[in-house]
Enzyme design. Structure first.
Site, PDB file in Angstrom:
ATOM      1  N   TYR A  48       0.846  -1.191   0.000  1.00 13.93           N
ATOM      2  CA  TYR A  48       0.000   0.000   0.000  1.00 13.93           C
ATOM      3  C   TYR A  48       0.881   1.240   0.000  1.00 13.93           C
ATOM      4  CZ  TYR A  48      -3.381   3.504   1.547  1.00 13.93           C
ATOM      5  OH  TYR A  48      -4.166   4.627   1.637  1.00 13.93           O
ATOM      6  N   ASP A  62      -0.519  16.221   5.739  1.00 11.34           N
ATOM      7  CA  ASP A  62      -1.452  15.509   4.856  1.00 11.34           C
ATOM      8  C   ASP A  62      -2.716  16.345   4.675  1.00 11.34           C
ATOM      9  OD1 ASP A  62      -2.700  13.557   3.347  1.00 11.34           O
ATOM     10  OD2 ASP A  62      -3.358  12.397   5.089  1.00 11.34           O
ATOM     11  N   ASP A  89      -3.135   5.525  -2.550  1.00  9.25           N
ATOM     12  CA  ASP A  89      -4.044   6.573  -2.081  1.00  9.25           C
ATOM     13  C   ASP A  89      -4.027   7.711  -3.100  1.00  9.25           C
ATOM     14  OD1 ASP A  89      -5.303   8.655  -0.768  1.00  9.25           O
ATOM     15  OD2 ASP A  89      -4.063   8.569   1.034  1.00  9.25           O
ATOM     16  N   ASP A  91      -6.149  10.325  -2.964  1.00  5.96           N
ATOM     17  CA  ASP A  91      -6.815  11.480  -2.352  1.00  5.96           C
ATOM     18  C   ASP A  91      -8.180  11.733  -3.008  1.00  5.96           C
ATOM     19  OD1 ASP A  91      -4.780  11.783  -0.554  1.00  5.96           O
ATOM     20  OD2 ASP A  91      -3.847  13.486  -1.532  1.00  5.96           O
ATOM     21  N   HIS A 116      -7.684   4.293  -4.273  1.00  7.02           N
ATOM     22  CA  HIS A 116      -8.934   4.756  -3.668  1.00  7.02           C
ATOM     23  C   HIS A 116      -9.050   6.266  -3.807  1.00  7.02           C
ATOM     24  CE1 HIS A 116      -7.007   6.125   0.127  1.00  7.02           C
ATOM     25  NE2 HIS A 116      -6.392   4.963   0.200  1.00  7.02           N
ATOM     26  N   GLU A 118     -11.522   9.570  -2.445  1.00  8.63           N
ATOM     27  CA  GLU A 118     -12.320   9.875  -1.263  1.00  8.63           C
ATOM     28  C   GLU A 118     -13.309  10.991  -1.519  1.00  8.63           C
ATOM     29  OE1 GLU A 118      -9.320  12.605   1.354  1.00  8.63           O
ATOM     30  OE2 GLU A 118      -8.584  10.652   0.643  1.00  8.63           O
ATOM     31  N   CYS A 126      -6.303  14.559   6.840  1.00  6.15           N
ATOM     32  CA  CYS A 126      -6.122  13.174   7.261  1.00  6.15           C
ATOM     33  C   CYS A 126      -7.448  12.642   7.769  1.00  6.15           C
ATOM     34  CB  CYS A 126      -5.064  13.101   8.358  1.00  6.15           C
ATOM     35  SG  CYS A 126      -4.973  11.496   9.183  1.00  6.15           S
ATOM     36  N   ARG A 161     -13.577   5.678  -1.069  1.00  7.07           N
ATOM     37  CA  ARG A 161     -13.425   5.927   0.369  1.00  7.07           C
ATOM     38  C   ARG A 161     -14.442   6.977   0.795  1.00  7.07           C
ATOM     39  NH1 ARG A 161      -8.024   8.541   3.280  1.00  7.07           N
ATOM     40  NH2 ARG A 161      -9.180  10.127   4.437  1.00  7.07           N
ATOM     41  N   GLU A 191     -13.778   5.076   6.167  1.00 12.24           N
ATOM     42  CA  GLU A 191     -12.692   5.648   6.962  1.00 12.24           C
ATOM     43  C   GLU A 191     -13.146   5.981   8.374  1.00 12.24           C
ATOM     44  OE1 GLU A 191      -9.877   5.724   7.830  1.00 12.24           O
ATOM     45  OE2 GLU A 191      -8.701   7.258   6.774  1.00 12.24           O
ATOM     46  N   ASN A 213      -8.816   0.297   7.570  1.00 16.08           N
ATOM     47  CA  ASN A 213      -7.615   1.085   7.814  1.00 16.08           C
ATOM     48  C   ASN A 213      -7.209   0.942   9.277  1.00 16.08           C
ATOM     49  OD1 ASN A 213      -5.568   2.942   7.938  1.00 16.08           O
ATOM     50  ND2 ASN A 213      -6.855   4.741   7.632  1.00 16.08           N
TER      51      ASN A 213
END
Length: 297
Positions: A48, A62, A89, A91, A116, A118, A126, A161, A191, A213
């Site tokens: 990952y 982040d 990731d 974003d 993924h 989101e 984050c 996500r 999440e 996660n």
């Protein structure tokens, strides 16, 4: 030599097959390519690439400051060295739906197996911090549809996500997840789940693979592989674990050097030169170089 021998499409097919197998896939965070080599050697099922880790590696928080080229570049470096599927990731897709489409194609070109996206707004946060803001459902649906329609390899896994549980509540997050699946998402990443009951509720409501996660110092209870399997989860990520382990050791070591004036007392805590060379496969490079150098016509 340190190059994957498995094609990107074969990695993607493997990821899809493993997600449908009924067993839990473990995907530790690869903070760099060398960590990915170790993840494969130790028998994990996937690697990952965390957006938070890419940002931290650049000494950035982040909060959506990293760019698509930076993320794609790190993803390619990691996918290049491992035969494991690499999940990354992405974003919010780095912009509007058209940007999400470009993101997916760029990640395909980099050899990534899945990503993924989101449902936060930019600038994102984050997932385990307060102060997040989520888009409306329709905006995220467009983001997912754009990503799904843009992919050229049908085996590339697109995961949706949702950060809505911490903002709108668990029931709202589940309804969003259903809409994202209807839009074409192959997997759902709920999440900041608080514990087993939250995962159980998602498992009952959503019939695609689910990602858990297990990040430290966040809102989620750290569950074992056995617990996650019993809840019907399909993939677990440990996104920042390797970075935190490494940086903790680096900080301790630097303090020791500053205070004692030597690293001599740290040597038994270090990876040896021999072990590093094993991971880097020095013998294969030496053999290759020897064959080329000694070649005669």
């Amino acid at each position: 030599m340190l190059n994957a021998t498995t094609s990107p499409n074969a990695k993607r097919r493997r990821l899809r097959e493993d997600l449908a197998s009924g067993r839990l896939l473990r995907a530790p965070g690869a903070m760099n390519p060398l960590t990915a080599v170790l993840i494969q050697e130790l028998g994990f099922e996937a690697a990952y690439v965390s957006g938070a880790v890419i940002a931290a590696d650049l000494a950035l928080p982040d909060i959506g400051l990293t760019t698509l080229p930076e993320v794609v570049g790190r993803g390619h470096q990691i996918a290049r060295v491992t035969d494991l599927p690499t999940i990354i990731d992405a974003d919010t897709g780095f912009g509007e739906p058209m940007n999400a489409a470009r993101t997916v194609q760029s990640l395909e070109d980099a050899g990534i197996a899945g990503c993924h996206l989101e449902d936060q707004v930019d600038p994102k946060r984050c997932g385990h911090l307060d102060g997040k803001t989520v888009t409306d459902t329709a905006t995220m649906v467009r983001r997912i549809r754009a990503a799904v329609s843009a992919r050229r390899d049908g085996d590339f896994v697109i995961c949706a996500r949702t950060d809505a549980a911490a903002v709108e509540g668990l029931d709202a997050a589940i309804e969003r997840a259903k809409a994202y699946v209807d839009a074409g998402a192959d997997m759902v990443f709920p999440e900041a789940m608080r514990g087993p009951a939250d995962f159980e509720a998602f498992r009952k409501a959503v019939d695609v693979p689910l990602l858990a996660n297990m990040t430290e110092f966040g809102k989620s209870e750290l569950l074992t592989v056995e617990q996650l399997e019993s809840l019907g989860l399909n993939l677990v990520i440990y996104p920042v674990t390797t970075l935190r382990l490494a940086m903790g050791a680096v900080e301790d070591g630097l303090r020791t050097i500053r205070e004692e004036g030597t690293q001599a007392g740290l040597v038994d805590r270090m990876q040896t030169r021999k072990r590093l060379y094993e991971l880097l496969d020095y013998p294969a490079y030496n053999a290759f170089d020897g064959d080329v150098f000694n070649f005669t016509i």
